[in-house]
Write a protein that holds these residues in place. Structure first.
Motif, PDB file in Angstrom:
ATOM      1  N   UNK A  32       0.816  -1.520   0.100  1.00 50.08           N
ATOM      2  CA  UNK A  32      -0.402   0.257  -0.229  1.00 50.08           C
ATOM      3  C   UNK A  32       0.518   0.965  -0.436  1.00 50.08           C
ATOM      4  N   UNK A  33       1.101   1.648   0.840  1.00 46.91           N
ATOM      5  CA  UNK A  33       3.198   2.806   0.861  1.00 46.91           C
ATOM      6  C   UNK A  33       3.845   2.360   1.560  1.00 46.91           C
ATOM      7  N   UNK A  92       2.255   7.983   7.460  1.00 43.04           N
ATOM      8  CA  UNK A  92       1.737   8.570   6.498  1.00 43.04           C
ATOM      9  C   UNK A  92       0.627  10.024   7.135  1.00 43.04           C
ATOM     10  N   UNK A  93       0.051  10.391   6.231  1.00 48.60           N
ATOM     11  CA  UNK A  93      -0.297  12.131   6.938  1.00 48.60           C
ATOM     12  C   UNK A  93      -1.313  13.003   5.984  1.00 48.60           C
ATOM     13  N   UNK A  94      -3.008  13.614   6.176  1.00 51.31           N
ATOM     14  CA  UNK A  94      -3.058  13.985   5.713  1.00 51.31           C
ATOM     15  C   UNK A  94      -4.073  15.114   5.715  1.00 51.31           C
ATOM     16  N   UNK A 147      -1.672   8.844  10.558  1.00 54.54           N
ATOM     17  CA  UNK A 147      -1.536   6.786  10.437  1.00 54.54           C
ATOM     18  C   UNK A 147      -0.450   5.887  10.173  1.00 54.54           C
ATOM     19  N   UNK A 148       0.087   5.034  10.841  1.00 50.29           N
ATOM     20  CA  UNK A 148       0.743   3.862  10.421  1.00 50.29           C
ATOM     21  C   UNK A 148      -0.023   2.774   9.427  1.00 50.29           C
ATOM     22  N   UNK A 149       1.259   2.398   8.919  1.00 49.50           N
ATOM     23  CA  UNK A 149       0.876   1.678   7.283  1.00 49.50           C
ATOM     24  C   UNK A 149       1.918   0.307   7.607  1.00 49.50           C
ATOM     25  N   UNK A 150       1.048  -0.586   7.691  1.00 48.01           N
ATOM     26  CA  UNK A 150       1.034  -2.249   8.072  1.00 48.01           C
ATOM     27  C   UNK A 150       0.690  -2.436   6.554  1.00 48.01           C
ATOM     28  N   UNK A 151       1.470  -2.812   6.074  1.00 55.72           N
ATOM     29  CA  UNK A 151       0.839  -3.587   4.747  1.00 55.72           C
ATOM     30  C   UNK A 151      -0.027  -3.184   4.607  1.00 55.72           C
ATOM     31  N   UNK A 152      -1.366  -3.932   4.260  1.00 53.99           N
ATOM     32  CA  UNK A 152      -2.681  -3.003   3.475  1.00 53.99           C
ATOM     33  C   UNK A 152      -3.588  -2.608   4.520  1.00 53.99           C
ATOM     34  N   UNK A 153      -2.979  -2.351   5.767  1.00 56.63           N
ATOM     35  CA  UNK A 153      -3.658  -2.034   7.128  1.00 56.63           C
ATOM     36  C   UNK A 153      -3.537  -1.158   7.578  1.00 56.63           C
ATOM     37  N   UNK A 154      -4.708   0.524   7.709  1.00 57.00           N
ATOM     38  CA  UNK A 154      -4.008   1.697   8.369  1.00 57.00           C
ATOM     39  C   UNK A 154      -4.670   1.937   9.224  1.00 57.00           C
ATOM     40  N   UNK A 155      -3.666   1.755  10.458  1.00 60.05           N
ATOM     41  CA  UNK A 155      -3.934   2.529  12.265  1.00 60.05           C
ATOM     42  C   UNK A 155      -4.306   4.076  11.733  1.00 60.05           C
ATOM     43  N   UNK A 156      -4.686   4.581  12.503  1.00 60.53           N
ATOM     44  CA  UNK A 156      -5.241   5.660  12.923  1.00 60.53           C
ATOM     45  C   UNK A 156      -3.987   6.190  14.205  1.00 60.53           C
ATOM     46  N   UNK A 210       3.096  17.225  11.650  1.00 60.31           N
ATOM     47  CA  UNK A 210       4.054  16.865  10.898  1.00 60.31           C
ATOM     48  C   UNK A 210       5.287  16.994  10.880  1.00 60.31           C
ATOM     49  N   UNK A 211       6.102  17.534  11.710  1.00 60.79           N
ATOM     50  CA  UNK A 211       7.562  17.454  11.378  1.00 60.79           C
ATOM     51  C   UNK A 211       8.298  16.176  11.046  1.00 60.79           C
ATOM     52  N   UNK A 212       9.300  16.233  10.393  1.00 68.56           N
ATOM     53  CA  UNK A 212      10.106  15.130  10.185  1.00 68.56           C
ATOM     54  C   UNK A 212       9.452  14.121   9.151  1.00 68.56           C
ATOM     55  N   UNK A 213       8.194  14.220   8.701  1.00 68.23           N
ATOM     56  CA  UNK A 213       7.522  13.050   8.161  1.00 68.23           C
ATOM     57  C   UNK A 213       8.211  13.453   6.180  1.00 68.23           C
ATOM     58  N   UNK A 214       8.490  12.767   5.471  1.00 63.89           N
ATOM     59  CA  UNK A 214       9.025  12.872   4.546  1.00 63.89           C
ATOM     60  C   UNK A 214       7.956  13.065   3.710  1.00 63.89           C
ATOM     61  N   UNK A 215       8.214  14.013   2.226  1.00 56.63           N
ATOM     62  CA  UNK A 215       7.203  15.257   1.474  1.00 56.63           C
ATOM     63  C   UNK A 215       6.135  13.679   1.235  1.00 56.63           C
ATOM     64  N   UNK A 216       6.665  12.861   0.389  1.00 59.10           N
ATOM     65  CA  UNK A 216       6.002  12.460  -0.617  1.00 59.10           C
ATOM     66  C   UNK A 216       4.649  11.053   1.083  1.00 59.10           C
ATOM     67  N   UNK A 217       5.008  11.156   1.855  1.00 56.36           N
ATOM     68  CA  UNK A 217       3.937  10.366   3.550  1.00 56.36           C
ATOM     69  C   UNK A 217       3.012  11.856   3.561  1.00 56.36           C
ATOM     70  N   UNK A 218       3.356  12.734   3.125  1.00 57.03           N
ATOM     71  CA  UNK A 218       2.322  13.383   2.890  1.00 57.03           C
ATOM     72  C   UNK A 218       1.397  14.187   2.339  1.00 57.03           C
TER      73      UNK A 218
END
Length: 179
Positions: A1-2, A7-9, A22-31, A69-77
């Motif tokens: 998935x990611x 990731x953040x929105x 959210x944390x992404x683990x495989x196909x699952x998203x955990x807020x 959001x600080x520290x998250x890569x640009x493509x993850x936001x």
């Protein structure tokens, strides 16, 4: 998935700003985090121009949200602007200041894209089936109406009517009356 573990929105809506991390683990998203700041951007839209005092209020809010959001890569936001930023003649000025504060690009999305994303967000939390669904999202500056089946939107509409914009238009002094 990611390819990113986090990731953040961030939704820069006409009434409030919503941040989801959210944390992404495989196909699952955990807020992990859901933050909301009531900013009322649409309240500051006068004759198509976003008022300076509302811009300042929004930028202060973005300073708080940007810390998360600080520290998250640009493509993850992903940061999106909706109706008020679509309608504002001076949105570019605000967006430039907001991007400096956040450190991430802001994408002003169409009403159709807003409707599509709303539908995907709603169906993500529903049981996986092929049921036909109606989703209505009344925002500060616009209302999105979506008809879909399962996780696929079939009809998307974005109407320029929201709770903040209509309150200003029809109840400028905040009072209801018979006339």
């Amino acid at each position: 998935m990611s390819r990113f573990p986090m990731v953040a929105a961030l939704d820069l809506g006409s009434n409030s700003f919503h941040l989801v991390v959210a944390r992404v683990e495989g196909e699952k998203i955990y807020f992990i985090d859901r933050l909301k700041e009531t900013v009322r951007l649409a309240e500051g839209l006068r004759n198509g121009v976003l008022a300076q005092e509302v811009q300042e209020r929004a930028l202060l809010s973005l300073q708080k949200l940007g810390q998360r959001l600080s520290g998250l890569p640009e493509k993850a936001v992903r940061v999106v602007g909706t109706n008020t930023l679509r309608a504002s003649k001076n949105a570019r000025e605000f967006i430039q200041s907001a991007e400096k504060i956040l450190g991430y690009p802001i994408h002003v999305i169409s009403g159709q894209e807003e409707a599509r994303l709303i539908y995907l967000g709603v169906t993500h939390h529903l049981a996986a089936d092929e049921a036909r669904r109606l989703v209505v999202d009344i925002g500060g500056g616009s209302t999105e109406i979506i008809v879909g089946q399962g996780d696929k939107p079939l009809f998307l509409e974005s109407l320029h009517m929201g709770c903040v914009s209509f309150t200003q238009k029809f109840f400028p002094k905040g009072r209801l009356s018979a006339i």
